[in-house]
Design a protein around this motif. Structure first.
Motif, PDB file in Angstrom:
ATOM      1  N   ASP A 111       0.840  -1.199   0.000  1.00  0.00           N
ATOM      2  CA  ASP A 111       0.000   0.000   0.000  1.00  0.00           C
ATOM      3  C   ASP A 111       0.873   1.247   0.000  1.00  0.00           C
ATOM      4  N   TYR A 112       2.042   1.124  -0.517  1.00  0.00           N
ATOM      5  CA  TYR A 112       2.990   2.214  -0.786  1.00  0.00           C
ATOM      6  C   TYR A 112       3.653   2.778   0.456  1.00  0.00           C
ATOM      7  N   ALA A 113       2.981   2.729   1.625  1.00  0.00           N
ATOM      8  CA  ALA A 113       3.575   3.239   2.870  1.00  0.00           C
ATOM      9  C   ALA A 113       4.168   4.617   2.693  1.00  0.00           C
ATOM     10  N   LEU A 151       4.735   1.870   7.883  1.00  0.00           N
ATOM     11  CA  LEU A 151       5.400   3.182   7.840  1.00  0.00           C
ATOM     12  C   LEU A 151       6.755   3.100   8.531  1.00  0.00           C
ATOM     13  N   TYR A 152       6.794   2.347   9.646  1.00  0.00           N
ATOM     14  CA  TYR A 152       8.071   2.173  10.326  1.00  0.00           C
ATOM     15  C   TYR A 152       9.034   1.353   9.461  1.00  0.00           C
ATOM     16  N   ALA A 204       8.957   1.256   6.134  1.00  0.00           N
ATOM     17  CA  ALA A 204       9.415   2.148   5.081  1.00  0.00           C
ATOM     18  C   ALA A 204      10.497   3.067   5.633  1.00  0.00           C
ATOM     19  N   ALA A 205      10.289   3.541   6.874  1.00  0.00           N
ATOM     20  CA  ALA A 205      11.280   4.421   7.486  1.00  0.00           C
ATOM     21  C   ALA A 205      12.601   3.688   7.673  1.00  0.00           C
ATOM     22  N   ALA A 206      12.520   2.409   8.057  1.00  0.00           N
ATOM     23  CA  ALA A 206      13.748   1.629   8.220  1.00  0.00           C
ATOM     24  C   ALA A 206      14.468   1.479   6.891  1.00  0.00           C
ATOM     25  N   MET A 207      13.701   1.233   5.818  1.00  0.00           N
ATOM     26  CA  MET A 207      14.312   1.134   4.493  1.00  0.00           C
ATOM     27  C   MET A 207      14.949   2.467   4.103  1.00  0.00           C
ATOM     28  N   ASP A 208      14.280   3.566   4.463  1.00  0.00           N
ATOM     29  CA  ASP A 208      14.768   4.887   4.084  1.00  0.00           C
ATOM     30  C   ASP A 208      15.910   5.353   4.970  1.00  0.00           C
ATOM     31  N   GLY A 209      16.227   4.577   5.987  1.00  0.00           N
ATOM     32  CA  GLY A 209      17.341   4.939   6.846  1.00  0.00           C
ATOM     33  C   GLY A 209      16.930   5.577   8.156  1.00  0.00           C
ATOM     34  N   LYS A 262      12.704   7.824  14.201  1.00  0.00           N
ATOM     35  CA  LYS A 262      11.400   7.148  14.170  1.00  0.00           C
ATOM     36  C   LYS A 262      10.364   8.017  14.847  1.00  0.00           C
ATOM     37  N   PHE A 263      10.738   8.604  15.993  1.00  0.00           N
ATOM     38  CA  PHE A 263       9.765   9.408  16.734  1.00  0.00           C
ATOM     39  C   PHE A 263       9.380  10.663  15.955  1.00  0.00           C
TER      40      PHE A 263
END
Lengths: 284, 404, 295
Positions: free
Chosen positions: B90-92, C189-190, C192-197, C204-205
């Motif tokens: 879902d793209y996140a 989302l977390y 994706a954030a981990a993938m994005d660094g 994270k916060f």
């Protein structure tokens, strides 16, 4: 999630990274905090089984040195009018809840599923009324009750709460989610509107009704403000209001601590948990 | 980002095992993905394909086994350090950030020190201000490539499905990854857009030359996009091969049934003394073992014999007749789908997919009678043993077809 | 039955269904509010039935009254003590508890326990714990070599004491709200954030948790503010506004004026002021909850 390898450029921020020791420390801190949160209850239960002079002993111990539990609880239950107070609380809370449901459910069904003129005005009024706390309307309500001579009655204790605008709002939102197609199918099948409410809508709303009931019961069980205004005699006193008689210190009058009344801790511990046991939420 | 064409990315999975609690999800998976390849992991939901992808990404840790990129183990590397990008189902996208901020996120994280990443510090600190123009330029370059440069200031909520999809691709691309992972990226799009975006992703793969690993439950997606397809079922890798390998030469019944639409027809047969009997028809095909077999017939390979021109593409091929009872016909436009049963096995539905022709008209043969004869090409039949494993004929029967 | 006839009976039924609730809303909310407003323009006291209209005299008196200023001061000071704690402690607790695996539900129950209790009763327990003479808290302070505190007898301390009790009773509630907010943040989302660094807790916060928690945070902030302004029970039971009006907060003053001194007109003016503040908070919340919805 996978363990994270230390990044090559370590900074002073790195200590914030979750390591197992860090997690352990957090857990320990959380439990210390939990102990502080729970301690008043532990003190209360422990003190309710102690003789009066031990309650204020300099060295507090959880296990009573002299066990007075039976005497203390026997005293509260059989020698004092506390059971009457509990019964009053029960009558008032149940009475309020029943009338609230009886008025709110039909109204919210009409607001959610039936078309009639003035429905949006009514709903707007409901929303506005949600923000009005009892503290604002207490004066005219009190004067009104004085004028009709109903002060110090169960009716006076229940009256301001017998219509819950919050319940109307909550149930209306819930009923709106009920599929129109099912209602229409029921109409085609020959159900009357009353049957639709009783046989289709009501059973589906049981979770919402249950949640609201807990909320309502607890809120009015814990209410101190309104009983304080309308209750005048011992035999209408609610359990929560009775706490007023037992504050152990009277700073206003003397500024110095007074010895606690002999029975207080055990009385509090009988009372301190609302029977329904959930959510104050009275601010909503 | 596309200048560094020499970068190699050979992805190797070695004996990956993974359980969630007591439930095993991956049993000993090994797979090689070559540089620049487009490999699809395909299977039904719950087959473990997404878990495998997340293990590659570093979002899950395998119980045992290894993930290597160019021969280097990645198990201990954080997701951001694996040089891998991922597009989520879902793209996140971060809903509170604009498209530009979403795409800049990986660059901000990589290029700014922690103190400069704190709220508001980016515009105050020299490090933050210094990196800003470069990040902006990189984001714009990718946005242009994906034709979303006009959307950079919008929030994800204001975008359509395919636009969100492109933003997610963009956020993955700006990092200049070696390996590109996608988890069912088309499943949230409607049918029309799916075909369009499918083509765009294929193009992106061709133009970027990156290594793609693509997870999907849709065999059509897998077949149309991939250089190779890896089919998973309940945590086992059933077969890896080119799309045509899987379609024409499946290793077992499960693969045969998963690949192809409509599903392959299965009918019982009997193997005995170098012959296979299907109902009243005997084929001179020798299978390695005797006993009951399951015969797989692709719907496209059956033709209706009494209707010349209907069905079989190469009518010159040797054919074999079977009695067929028609039940109903679905008109697919240029083709028809005929549902019915074989006379010898009235319990299982057989589907025939055929080109439309005169026979389909109101006085054609299909309209007149329910009992038909259909022909199959014995060379195109697939045989499976009782255990579901493929059985290959030991003799080449092609030239010795006789009528029974 | 024809459609329009059916429609007619339906409308009639609708009126029947809303009638009881409508009448009661009129009797319990609308008419009293009107009377509060009218009453605030009079010098009505319950003691005598004679009264006259005094215009906005009550309001003028209110804003010139030291007692009112003192009550307002106390309320704001108390809110200033109470709100940061009610917000930050609950948020930190929610984040810490969410990351716990085995103990999460135990901790949740323990921290929520005070919310389920009757504050009026527990206030008495706190009074005993905070007893200046033999209370457990002072004894503990002494053990650690710290000075004893006169929790309810000292004018400079009493609002802190009340704030501590209120915090104790509300933290669990806010924590549960925050936990619900945290749980509703999509896990990917977390990821994706981990993938994005953004895998550092600080990132994270600030990148995911805090922005995604916006609506919940606003709700907690507004309901806690209203709770702060509604402080009554512990004051009524423990301090009665003392010592020397140091803990006389707004609602308690309104209660005293109305039901102890029977200055109904003046108390009505105070009530309307209180309602104005509540409306203000409701407006803030409505405004932000519209803005903060993401998808």
């Amino acid at each position: 999630m996978a363990d994270i390898s230390p990044s090559p450029t370590a900074t002073w921020f790195d200590w914030v990274k979750p390591k197992s020791t860090g997690r352990l420390i957090t857990t320990v801190l959380l439990f210390i905090g939990a102990w502080v949160m729970v301690f008043p209850f532990i003190w209360m239960i422990s003190s309710s089984m102690k003789p009066t002079d031990e309650v204020y002993d300099a060295d507090f111990s959880i296990i009573p040195k002299t066990f007075k539990g039976f005497e203390n609880y026997y005293g509260v239950i059989f020698e004092q009018p506390y059971m009457v107070f509990l019964m009053n609380s029960m009558i008032v809370c149940v009475g309020i809840l029943v009338i609230q449901l009886l008025t709110a459910i039909p109204a919210s069904y009409a607001l959610a599923k039936l078309k009639f003129r003035g429905s949006s005005i009514l709903f707007g009024t409901v929303i506005a009324a949600i923000t009005i706390p009892i503290n604002v309307t207490s004066i005219p309500l009190y004067i009104g009750l004085v004028k009709v001579g109903l002060l110090d009655t169960y009716f006076a204790m229940m009256f301001p709460f017998i219509v819950s605008v919050f319940a109307i709002f909550l149930f209306r939102q819930f009923f709106r989610g009920f599929p129109d197609s099912i209602i229409q199918a029921a109409r085609v099948d020959g159900f009357s509107e009353i049957e639709i409410i009783l046989r289709l809508i009501l059973p589906s709303a049981v979770p919402a009704i249950a949640a609201f009931s807990v909320f309502s019961f607890v809120a009015h069980w814990n209410d101190l403000y309104w009983p304080l205004i309308v209750v005048q005699s011992q035999d209408k006193m609610t359990a929560t209001l009775s706490m007023m008689q037992y504050h152990p210190l009277s700073t206003r009058t003397t500024g110095a601590p007074m010895p606690p009344p002999p029975s207080s801790p055990r009385r509090w511990s009988l009372h301190s948990f609302s029977p329904a046991g959930c959510s104050s939420g009275a601010s909503l | 980002m596309l200048t560094d064409g020499m970068k190699m990315a050979q992805l190797t999975l070695k004996n990956i095992k993974k359980s969630f609690g007591d439930t095993p999800v991956l049993h000993d998976i090994s797979l090689d993905v070559h540089d620049g390849e487009f490999v699809s992991l395909v299977g039904q939901s719950g087959c473990g394909k997404s878990t495998l992808l997340r293990i590659i990404a570093g979002l899950e840790h395998p119980d045992s086994g290894d993930v290597l990129i160019d021969g280097q183990s990645m198990l201990e590397a954080a997701p951001k350090d694996r040089n891998i990008a991922m597009v989520f189902q879902d793209y996140a996208l971060y809903p509170h950030m604009s498209v530009g901020e979403n795409m800049a996120m990986p660059l901000v994280m990589a290029r700014l020190p922690l103190y400069a990443r704190l709220p508001m510090m980016r515009s105050i600190t020299p490090a933050g201000r210094g990196a800003q123009p470069e990040i902006r330029a990189d984001v714009e370059k990718v946005a242009k490539q994906l034709r979303i440069e006009h959307l950079l200031d919008r929030k994800p909520a204001q975008l359509s499905g395919d636009q969100r999809q492109r933003v997610a691709l963009g956020r993955a691309l700006v990092r200049d990854p070696q390996v590109f992972l996608m988890d069912e990226p088309l499943s949230n799009l409607d049918a029309k857009l799916r075909v369009q975006v499918r083509a765009e992703i294929t193009e992106l793969h061709a133009s970027s030359g990156l290594t793609f690993v693509y997870v999907t439950h849709d065999q059509v997606e897998a077949m149309t996009m991939s250089s190779r397809v890896a089919l998973l079922q309940t945590g086992h890798l059933l077969q890896v091969g080119t799309p045509n390998d899987l379609f024409a030469d499946p290793a077992n019944l499960d693969v045969a049934q998963f690949i192809g639409s409509p599903e392959i027809n299965i009918t019982p047969g009997e193997s005995c003394d170098g012959k296979v009997t299907i109902g009243a028809t005997t084929l001179p095909i020798a299978l390695p073992t005797s006993g009951p077999v399951q015969v797989g017939i692709r719907p496209e390979t059956i033709s209706v014999s009494d209707a010349p021109g209907l069905g079989a593409l190469n009518s010159a091929a040797p054919t074999q007749r079977l009695a067929f009872n028609k039940r109903l016909i679905e008109d697919l436009g240029p083709e028809v789908l005929i549902h019915g049963t074989f006379a010898h096995a009235p319990d299982s539905i057989i589907r025939i997919r055929a080109q439309k022709s005169d026979a389909y008209s109101s006085n054609g043969v299909l309209a007149k009678s329910n009992s038909l004869e259909v022909t199959v090409n014995p060379n195109q039949l697939l045989f499976f043993g009782a255990d579901g494993q493929r059985m290959r004929p030991t003799t080449v029967a092609q030239k010795r077809v006789e009528t029974a | 039955m024809t459609v329009s006839k059916r429609q007619q009976t339906q409308t009639r039924l609708a009126y029947l269904l809303v009638l009881p609730a409508t009448l009661l809303i009129l009797a319990i909310y609308i008419i009293p509010i009107l009377f509060v407003f009218l009453g605030s323009l009079t010098d009505y006291t319950l003691v005598s039935d004679y009264y006259e209209f005094v215009g906005f005299e009550n309001y003028r008196q209110m804003f010139g009254d030291e007692v009112f200023a003192n009550a307002l001061n106390n309320t704001f000071f108390y809110a200033l003590l109470f709100l940061p704690g009610a917000f930050i402690i609950s948020l930190v607790l929610a984040i810490a508890i969410q990351e716990q695996k085995q103990f999460r539900s135990v901790l949740e129950v323990l921290y929520f326990l005070p919310v389920t209790s009757t504050l009026a009763a527990m206030a008495l327990v706190w009074a005993a714990l905070m007893d200046s003479g033999q209370g457990v808290i002072n004894n503990t302070l002494q053990t650690f070599g710290l000075p004893r505190v006169n929790w309810f007898g000292n004018e400079d301390v009493v609002l802190y004491s009340l704030a501590i009790i209120s915090l104790w009773s509300i933290i669990g509630f806010n924590m549960v709200l925050f936990l619900a907010g945290l749980t509703s943040i999509p896990k990917n989302l977390y990821e994706a954030a981990a993938m994005d660094g953004a895998d550092h807790p600080v990132d994270k916060f600030f990148r995911v948790t805090w922005p995604m928690l916006g609506p919940t945070a606003m709700f907690v902030a507004v309901t806690s503010s209203i709770t702060a302004f509604k402080l009554f029970d512990t004051v009524a039971i423990l301090t009665q506004g003392g010592p020397d009006r140091a803990s006389e907060v707004f609602l308690y003053l309104a209660f005293l004026e109305g039901f102890e001194y029977f200055n109904m007109g003046y108390s009505a003016a105070l009530s309307l002021f209180f309602l104005g503040i509540i409306f203000l908070f409701a407006l803030i919340q409505a405004f932000f909850s519209d803005r903060n919805v993401h998808y």
